[in-house]
Scaffold this active site. Structure first.
Site, PDB file in Angstrom:
ATOM      1  N   ASP A 288      57.699   4.644  11.793  1.00 34.71           N
ATOM      2  CA  ASP A 288      58.692   3.989  10.912  1.00 34.71           C
ATOM      3  C   ASP A 288      60.071   4.005  11.559  1.00 34.71           C
ATOM      4  O   ASP A 288      60.836   3.054  11.431  1.00 34.71           O
ATOM      5  CB  ASP A 288      58.801   4.753   9.580  1.00 34.71           C
ATOM      6  CG  ASP A 288      57.835   4.217   8.536  1.00 34.71           C
ATOM      7  OD1 ASP A 288      57.182   3.197   8.795  1.00 34.71           O
ATOM      8  OD2 ASP A 288      57.743   4.843   7.459  1.00 34.71           O
TER       9      ASP A 288
ATOM     10  N   ALA B  39      50.646   9.876  22.050  1.00 32.01           N
ATOM     11  CA  ALA B  39      49.242   9.512  22.240  1.00 32.01           C
ATOM     12  C   ALA B  39      48.484   9.507  20.919  1.00 32.01           C
ATOM     13  O   ALA B  39      47.980  10.540  20.463  1.00 32.01           O
ATOM     14  CB  ALA B  39      48.588  10.469  23.234  1.00 32.01           C
ATOM     15  N   LEU B  40      48.404   8.319  20.345  1.00 33.23           N
ATOM     16  CA  LEU B  40      47.709   8.130  19.064  1.00 33.23           C
ATOM     17  C   LEU B  40      46.443   7.286  19.259  1.00 33.23           C
ATOM     18  O   LEU B  40      45.368   7.643  18.786  1.00 33.23           O
ATOM     19  CB  LEU B  40      48.669   7.421  18.087  1.00 33.23           C
ATOM     20  CG  LEU B  40      48.186   7.166  16.660  1.00 33.23           C
ATOM     21  CD1 LEU B  40      48.021   8.480  15.902  1.00 33.23           C
ATOM     22  CD2 LEU B  40      49.177   6.272  15.900  1.00 33.23           C
TER      23      LEU B  40
ATOM     24  N   SER C   7      44.464  -0.164  15.356  1.00 33.81           N
ATOM     25  CA  SER C   7      45.141  -0.366  14.063  1.00 33.81           C
ATOM     26  C   SER C   7      44.684   0.690  13.059  1.00 33.81           C
ATOM     27  O   SER C   7      45.473   1.181  12.255  1.00 33.81           O
ATOM     28  CB  SER C   7      44.825  -1.757  13.517  1.00 33.81           C
ATOM     29  OG  SER C   7      45.276  -2.738  14.414  1.00 33.81           O
TER      30      SER C   7
ATOM     31  N   ARG D 205      59.924   1.801  15.289  1.00 35.59           N
ATOM     32  CA  ARG D 205      59.669   0.343  15.276  1.00 35.59           C
ATOM     33  C   ARG D 205      60.937  -0.481  15.412  1.00 35.59           C
ATOM     34  O   ARG D 205      60.929  -1.527  16.069  1.00 35.59           O
ATOM     35  CB  ARG D 205      58.954  -0.047  13.991  1.00 35.59           C
ATOM     36  CG  ARG D 205      57.497  -0.080  14.179  1.00 35.59           C
ATOM     37  CD  ARG D 205      56.721  -0.423  12.951  1.00 35.59           C
ATOM     38  NE  ARG D 205      55.413   0.147  13.100  1.00 35.59           N
ATOM     39  CZ  ARG D 205      54.794   0.885  12.190  1.00 35.59           C
ATOM     40  NH1 ARG D 205      55.370   1.142  11.034  1.00 35.59           N
ATOM     41  NH2 ARG D 205      53.600   1.354  12.441  1.00 35.59           N
TER      42      ARG D 205
ATOM     43  N   ARG E  56      71.511 -28.320  35.040  1.00 38.27           N
ATOM     44  CA  ARG E  56      70.412 -29.204  35.465  1.00 38.27           C
ATOM     45  C   ARG E  56      70.724 -30.651  35.079  1.00 38.27           C
ATOM     46  O   ARG E  56      70.930 -30.947  33.893  1.00 38.27           O
ATOM     47  CB  ARG E  56      69.107 -28.742  34.805  1.00 38.27           C
ATOM     48  CG  ARG E  56      67.934 -29.661  35.024  1.00 38.27           C
ATOM     49  CD  ARG E  56      67.439 -29.615  36.447  1.00 38.27           C
ATOM     50  NE  ARG E  56      66.204 -30.368  36.616  1.00 38.27           N
ATOM     51  CZ  ARG E  56      65.696 -30.692  37.792  1.00 38.27           C
ATOM     52  NH1 ARG E  56      66.301 -30.317  38.910  1.00 38.27           N
ATOM     53  NH2 ARG E  56      64.571 -31.356  37.862  1.00 38.27           N
TER      54      ARG E  56
ATOM     55  N   GLU F 232      43.124   5.250  20.453  1.00 40.37           N
ATOM     56  CA  GLU F 232      41.885   5.517  21.195  1.00 40.37           C
ATOM     57  C   GLU F 232      41.100   4.213  21.295  1.00 40.37           C
ATOM     58  O   GLU F 232      41.376   3.265  20.555  1.00 40.37           O
ATOM     59  CB  GLU F 232      41.049   6.575  20.448  1.00 40.37           C
ATOM     60  CG  GLU F 232      41.774   7.903  20.302  1.00 40.37           C
ATOM     61  CD  GLU F 232      40.939   8.974  19.612  1.00 40.37           C
ATOM     62  OE1 GLU F 232      39.743   8.710  19.309  1.00 40.37           O
ATOM     63  OE2 GLU F 232      41.482  10.065  19.391  1.00 40.37           O
TER      64      GLU F 232
ATOM     65  N   GLU G 238      53.113  -0.356  18.717  1.00 42.72           N
ATOM     66  CA  GLU G 238      53.691   0.356  17.555  1.00 42.72           C
ATOM     67  C   GLU G 238      53.256  -0.325  16.245  1.00 42.72           C
ATOM     68  O   GLU G 238      54.015  -0.396  15.276  1.00 42.72           O
ATOM     69  CB  GLU G 238      55.205   0.487  17.678  1.00 42.72           C
ATOM     70  CG  GLU G 238      55.552   1.316  18.906  1.00 42.72           C
ATOM     71  CD  GLU G 238      56.847   2.076  18.803  1.00 42.72           C
ATOM     72  OE1 GLU G 238      57.382   2.242  17.694  1.00 42.72           O
ATOM     73  OE2 GLU G 238      57.309   2.543  19.863  1.00 42.72           O
ATOM     74  N   GLY G 239      52.009  -0.801  16.231  1.00 42.72           N
ATOM     75  CA  GLY G 239      51.454  -1.482  15.059  1.00 42.72           C
ATOM     76  C   GLY G 239      51.595  -2.977  15.196  1.00 42.72           C
ATOM     77  O   GLY G 239      52.717  -3.483  15.324  1.00 42.72           O
TER      78      GLY G 239
HETATM   79  C1  LIG Z   1      51.229  -2.146  26.595  1.00 38.43           C
HETATM   80  C2  LIG Z   1      50.800  -1.283  25.458  1.00 38.43           C
HETATM   81  C3  LIG Z   1      51.365  -0.026  25.313  1.00 38.43           C
HETATM   82  C4  LIG Z   1      50.950   0.812  24.271  1.00 38.43           C
HETATM   83  N1  LIG Z   1      51.491   2.073  24.167  1.00 38.43           N
HETATM   84  C5  LIG Z   1      50.985   2.931  23.236  1.00 38.43           C
HETATM   85  C6  LIG Z   1      51.431   4.287  23.186  1.00 38.43           C
HETATM   86  O1  LIG Z   1      52.332   4.696  23.916  1.00 38.43           O
HETATM   87  N2  LIG Z   1      50.835   5.131  22.310  1.00 38.43           N
HETATM   88  C7  LIG Z   1      49.830   4.724  21.478  1.00 38.43           C
HETATM   89  O2  LIG Z   1      49.314   5.553  20.728  1.00 38.43           O
HETATM   90  N3  LIG Z   1      49.391   3.436  21.493  1.00 38.43           N
HETATM   91  C8  LIG Z   1      49.942   2.538  22.343  1.00 38.43           C
HETATM   92  N4  LIG Z   1      49.497   1.236  22.382  1.00 38.43           N
HETATM   93  C9  LIG Z   1      48.427   0.843  21.484  1.00 38.43           C
HETATM   94  C10 LIG Z   1      48.844  -0.129  20.401  1.00 38.43           C
HETATM   95  O3  LIG Z   1      49.610   0.522  19.428  1.00 38.43           O
HETATM   96  C11 LIG Z   1      47.559  -0.771  19.863  1.00 38.43           C
HETATM   97  O4  LIG Z   1      47.092  -1.632  20.881  1.00 38.43           O
HETATM   98  C12 LIG Z   1      47.763  -1.519  18.576  1.00 38.43           C
HETATM   99  O5  LIG Z   1      48.079  -0.623  17.535  1.00 38.43           O
HETATM  100  C13 LIG Z   1      46.552  -2.340  18.181  1.00 38.43           C
HETATM  101  O6  LIG Z   1      45.363  -1.634  18.311  1.00 38.43           O
HETATM  102  P1  LIG Z   1      44.146  -2.301  19.115  1.00 38.43           P
HETATM  103  O7  LIG Z   1      44.667  -2.726  20.437  1.00 38.43           O
HETATM  104  O8  LIG Z   1      43.018  -1.359  19.102  1.00 38.43           O
HETATM  105  O9  LIG Z   1      43.787  -3.601  18.296  1.00 38.43           O
HETATM  106  P2  LIG Z   1      42.830  -3.683  17.010  1.00 38.43           P
HETATM  107  O10 LIG Z   1      43.202  -2.647  16.032  1.00 38.43           O
HETATM  108  O11 LIG Z   1      41.414  -3.745  17.470  1.00 38.43           O
HETATM  109  O12 LIG Z   1      43.232  -5.098  16.419  1.00 38.43           O
HETATM  110  C14 LIG Z   1      42.725  -6.328  16.933  1.00 38.43           C
HETATM  111  C15 LIG Z   1      43.282  -7.461  16.056  1.00 38.43           C
HETATM  112  O13 LIG Z   1      42.846  -7.299  14.711  1.00 38.43           O
HETATM  113  C16 LIG Z   1      43.961  -7.266  13.825  1.00 38.43           C
HETATM  114  N5  LIG Z   1      43.662  -6.378  12.717  1.00 38.43           N
HETATM  115  C17 LIG Z   1      43.174  -5.115  12.764  1.00 38.43           C
HETATM  116  N6  LIG Z   1      43.019  -4.640  11.516  1.00 38.43           N
HETATM  117  C18 LIG Z   1      43.440  -5.610  10.664  1.00 38.43           C
HETATM  118  C19 LIG Z   1      43.560  -5.723   9.250  1.00 38.43           C
HETATM  119  N7  LIG Z   1      43.209  -4.712   8.443  1.00 38.43           N
HETATM  120  N8  LIG Z   1      44.023  -6.879   8.737  1.00 38.43           N
HETATM  121  C20 LIG Z   1      44.378  -7.908   9.526  1.00 38.43           C
HETATM  122  N9  LIG Z   1      44.319  -7.852  10.880  1.00 38.43           N
HETATM  123  C21 LIG Z   1      43.841  -6.718  11.429  1.00 38.43           C
HETATM  124  C22 LIG Z   1      45.117  -6.756  14.702  1.00 38.43           C
HETATM  125  O14 LIG Z   1      46.364  -7.124  14.158  1.00 38.43           O
HETATM  126  C23 LIG Z   1      44.823  -7.444  16.022  1.00 38.43           C
HETATM  127  O15 LIG Z   1      45.299  -8.767  15.958  1.00 38.43           O
HETATM  128  C24 LIG Z   1      49.955   0.366  23.370  1.00 38.43           C
HETATM  129  C25 LIG Z   1      49.424  -0.929  23.508  1.00 38.43           C
HETATM  130  C26 LIG Z   1      49.846  -1.747  24.534  1.00 38.43           C
HETATM  131  C27 LIG Z   1      49.234  -3.126  24.653  1.00 38.43           C
END
Ligand SMILES: Cc1cc2nc3c(=O)[nH]c(=O)nc-3n(C[C@H](O)[C@H](O)[C@H](O)COP(=O)(O)OP(=O)(O)OC[C@H]3O[C@@H](n4cnc5c(N)ncnc54)[C@H](O)[C@@H]3O)c2cc1C
Length: 379
Positions: free
Chosen positions: A239, A123-124, A131, A242, A267, A126, A363-364
């Protein structure tokens, strides 16, 4: 590929391939359609010791090589991405304990994760820190022999089904990411509960939701490592995990390619199988090129990790980015090969495309991976 593995590891891969075909593939459509967490499949993976793979033998695990784990994830993802995610997240949620936990902590939590009795979560993320994970707001305040947690994590895989939750929280407000610490919060702890459960595009059998902490007191001995080490632990974990997402993407792509190739041979249009058209053959060849190139990147990073290389983060990011982009391309093309049938839920390729999308996000995101790659390149 066989030459890369010891014979018992190859036997394990073969066993998983059979299991995937016989027991998991027949459940994949229903798991997607109902969106219900597949407890039966979790039990199956536990019984077959698949969930034990990422854990050292000293704590009840199989101590499998990273390469073998990646290959198993790939085999599972060929037929059901949700199932492959069970193994990915067992490793993701437990790795902070393996990397930073004391022996006593490992003995407390790892054996029951290795047996599959318990599931793990990581759980990272919020609502306001995705990102930019370092901007998290969840707080952990030391009070005597406890830490008291307040805050909210969201988009957490295995939310509400995991017993062992690795949670990252701020312990020192006056620090940057060095004020973040890592904790284990066990299911059933007062003040800790499941919030909203998400309704998702893909991996629909995987439960994704909010974890809510309201004056949640946990024993101080649930701190992993030292205060302030949490962010470092989170990044070191990601790391290493991924490549598992990259392997998942390769599996999805291979599953879609296999289905499309088979379909194209059967087909018939214009009086012959559509596979006899060179335009379609070139599409299938491009799908194969993408999938195989992605696979080699994934196996390469697995081997680097098994060799104890320290500097594999760039390869991990490259593999995840390339493989997930490939999975989107290949699954999209698989739908095209099936034409209108590919768009229908009767066939698995539309599910595979929906499942593939998340590999570019979690995972990023792939934008963040490109930042990691460029940083390594330009340093
Ligand atoms: C199905 C699912 C399961 C998940 N499971 C977990 C989990 O188990 N644990 C956990 O901790 N998280 C989990 N996540 C969270 C996931 O890691 C995040 O959704 C992801 O890291 C992106 O964060 P965000 O959704 O807030 O998007 P944002 O950070 O708001 O990003 C929105 C867009 O902006 C882009 N962006 C952001 N900053 C930059 C930058 N500096 N330069 C260029 N582009 C940028 C992003 O690439 C993206 O395209 C999960 C997500 C999903 C969808």
């Amino acid at each position: 590929m066989a030459a890369r593995l010891a014979s018992e590891e190859q036997m394990l891969i073969d066993m998983v391939r059979d299991l995937a075909r016989e027991k998991i593939a027949p459940r994949a459509t229903a798991v997607d359609a109902t969106g219900e967490f597949p407890w039966d499949i979790k039990e199956l993976l536990a019984q077959q010791d698949i969930l034990a793979m990422p854990f050292p033998e000293a704590y009840g695990g199989l101590g499998s090589s990273e390469l073998t784990i990646l290959m198993v994830i790939e085999e599972l993802a060929k037929v059901c991405t949700t199932t492959s995610l069970l193994l990915c997240v067992q490793q993701l949620g437990a790795l902070p304990i393996l990397l930073a936990g004391a022996d006593e902590q490992k003995r407390r939590w790892i054996p029951r994760l290795a047996s599959g009795e318990w599931l793990a979560a990581f759980a990272l993320t919020e609502p306001d820190s995705g990102s930019d994970a370092g901007a998290m707001r969840t707080r952990a305040v030391r009070e005597g022999d406890h830490y008291v947690l307040n805050g909210l994590k969201h988009f957490i895989t295995n939310a509400g089904v995991a017993h062992v939750n690795t949670v990252f929280a701020v312990t020192a407000l006056d620090q940057d990411v060095r004020g973040i610490s890592a904790f284990v919060v066990e299911d059933g702890t007062p003040g800790f509960h499941l919030g909203k459960v998400e309704n998702k595009m893909g991996i629909r059998g995987s439960q994704t939701g909010e974890l809510v902490f309201e004056d949640c007191a946990i024993p101080a001995e649930n701190l992993l490592g030292h205060e302030g080490e949490g962010f470092k632990i989170a990044l070191a974990t990601l790391d290493r995990t991924r490549p598992g997402i990259a392997a998942q993407a390769v599996g999805i792509a291979q599953g879609a390619l296999d289905f499309a190739a088979q379909y194209a041979k059967q087909r018939v249009q214009f009086g012959k199988p559509i596979a006899e058209n060179q335009g379609l053959q070139f599409m299938l060849a491009d799908m194969d090129i993408q999938t195989e190139a992605a696979r080699q990147l994934v196996y390469h990073v697995g081997e680097l990790m098994d060799q104890g290389a320290q500097d594999f983060g760039r390869y991990s990011a490259i593999a995840k980015t390339f493989a997930s982009d490939a999975a989107i391309q290949v699954t999209n093309d698989a739908i095209q090969v099936l034409g209108g049938y590919g768009y229908m839920k009767e066939f698995p390729v539309e599910r595979m495309m929906r499942d593939a999308k998340v590999t570019q996000i979690y995972e990023g995101t792939n934008q963040i991976q490109r930042m990691v790659i460029a940083r390594a390149l330009l340093k």
